[in-house]
Design an enzyme around this catalytic site. Structure first.
Site, PDB file in Angstrom:
ATOM      1  N   ASP A 204     -24.405 -25.170  35.499  1.00 35.05           N
ATOM      2  CA  ASP A 204     -24.740 -26.591  35.528  1.00 35.05           C
ATOM      3  C   ASP A 204     -26.036 -26.810  34.744  1.00 35.05           C
ATOM      4  O   ASP A 204     -27.016 -26.067  34.917  1.00 35.05           O
ATOM      5  CB  ASP A 204     -24.916 -27.063  36.979  1.00 35.05           C
ATOM      6  CG  ASP A 204     -25.141 -28.554  37.065  1.00 35.05           C
ATOM      7  OD1 ASP A 204     -24.159 -29.282  37.195  1.00 35.05           O
ATOM      8  OD2 ASP A 204     -26.308 -28.981  36.989  1.00 35.05           O
ATOM      9  N   ILE A 205     -26.035 -27.817  33.862  1.00 34.12           N
ATOM     10  CA  ILE A 205     -27.235 -28.119  33.070  1.00 34.12           C
ATOM     11  C   ILE A 205     -28.277 -28.774  33.972  1.00 34.12           C
ATOM     12  O   ILE A 205     -27.992 -29.772  34.647  1.00 34.12           O
ATOM     13  CB  ILE A 205     -26.888 -29.046  31.895  1.00 34.12           C
ATOM     14  CG1 ILE A 205     -25.833 -28.389  30.992  1.00 34.12           C
ATOM     15  CG2 ILE A 205     -28.133 -29.398  31.088  1.00 34.12           C
ATOM     16  CD1 ILE A 205     -25.316 -29.292  29.896  1.00 34.12           C
ATOM     17  N   GLU A 247     -21.454 -32.207  33.564  1.00 29.63           N
ATOM     18  CA  GLU A 247     -22.281 -31.172  32.944  1.00 29.63           C
ATOM     19  C   GLU A 247     -22.022 -29.795  33.534  1.00 29.63           C
ATOM     20  O   GLU A 247     -22.787 -28.861  33.294  1.00 29.63           O
ATOM     21  CB  GLU A 247     -23.770 -31.527  33.087  1.00 29.63           C
ATOM     22  CG  GLU A 247     -24.325 -31.473  34.511  1.00 29.63           C
ATOM     23  CD  GLU A 247     -24.159 -32.762  35.281  1.00 29.63           C
ATOM     24  OE1 GLU A 247     -24.916 -32.985  36.233  1.00 29.63           O
ATOM     25  OE2 GLU A 247     -23.281 -33.569  34.924  1.00 29.63           O
TER      26      GLU A 247
END
Length: 328
Positions: A204-205, A247
């Protein structure tokens, strides 16, 4: 065959991927079509279809089931042994048994055609009239049939392209969530049969919403595409990288144990941190899980997701394995 299925109030039969009827047709279907036991075995499905319905079968039924794996409520006519057309409501599903693909079908007899079949009936009447006309008309029909075969091949090619598109995320070019779930189910089945290990990463960003809010969605999309390219370049030949949603990305790693998946996760994390992001500072948090006895598709994803949450709550830009989190 089970007695209840053999005398069920609907016809049942199976065909191979090449369209050959198996010996599994139930008594109901045989009675519907006027055949004796085993008379249909090893014959092609086209042998119980009129010419118009052969075209319909190859144009709609077969391509649809190849693309989606099932067909529901499709109306066509089966040809009885004495040459009558028997309208039915057909459901089908594509299944794998013993390493081979089969199509299981049920046919429910219909008393009369519905409104949606009028165009097909009109085409059927025209084709049959043409088929019974003069020799010149027969020659023309053969030419039309050859043209149809060529178009059918083109349709199959386009269907293959559609199937590839259906499993690809349009923004990043990675596999999509649907393909990931199908691949996870395949690995889960292999593990159940021979305990072949595999691991899962969820990436996950960090602070991605802030990137979108500050720089706009075009920049956010560029970050997603760039991360996807990094995942493709770092993934092993057997690994499956996919966009899970928003994301979040996932990587399935066949054969990877706890040590292997942690090493790979750290490689992804360090690669993102070290990459050039046009002045932005981009990092990822990673949750990892390795298949264990008793795991289902859902529990494995949940364990990796909880590990991701631990990475987020622990300061982000880090890797957490589900087993390590459980040992705390």
């Amino acid at each position: 065959m089970d007695a209840q299925l053999n005398h069920a109030p609907c016809g049942y039969f199976s065909i191979t991927a090449e369209g050959l009827l198996l010996r599994s047709a139930n008594e109901t279907l045989l009675n519907m079509l006027g055949y004796q036991s085993l008379e249909l075995a090893d014959r092609h499905i086209e042998s119980i279809l009129s010419l118009a319905n052969r075209l319909f079968f190859h144009t709609y039924f077969y391509p649809y089931i190849q693309l989606y794996g099932h067909v529901k409520e499709m109306y066509l006519a089966l040809r009885t042994k004495d040459g009558r057309d028997l309208p039915v409501l057909m459901n089908g599903v594509r299944l794998e048994r013993g390493g081979e693909l089969f199509i299981d079908c049920v046919a429910l007899e219909m008393n009369k055609r519905i409104e949606h079949e009028k165009d097909i009936l009109r085409t059927k009447t025209q084709l049959e009239a043409l088929y019974q006309a003069t020799q010149e008309a027969n020659v023309r029909l053969e030419l039309l049939h050859a043209e149809y075969e060529a178009k059918q091949q083109e349709l199959l090619r386009l269907n293959a392209q559609l199937e590839a598109l259906a499993s690809t995320d349009p923004l990043t070019g990675l596999r999509n969530r649907r393909f990931f779930k199908e691949s996870l189910a395949t690995l889960q089945e292999a593990y159940a049969q021979n305990e072949q290990p595999f691991s899962l990463l969820i990436l996950d960003i960090d602070h991605f919403k802030k990137i979108n809010d500050t720089y706009g969605h075009p920049v956010g999309d560029l970050v997603l595409s760039s991360l996807a390219a990094l995942l493709r370049s770092e993934a092993g030949p057997a690994d499956i990288a996919a966009r899970y949603g928003g994301e979040e990305f996932v990587v399935l790693m066949p054969g990877a144990d706890r040590t292997g998946v942690i090493d790979a996760a750290e490689r992804y994390r360090a690669g993102v941190e070290a990459a050039s992001w046009e002045g932005l500072r981009i990092t990822i948090s990673v949750g990892a899980a390795t298949i264990s006895p008793g795991d289902t598709d859902e529990t494995l994803v949940n364990r990796a997701d909880h590990a991701l949450y631990a990475s987020k709550s622990g300061g982000r830009n880090r890797v957490t394995h589900a087993e390590a989190e459980a040992e705390r």
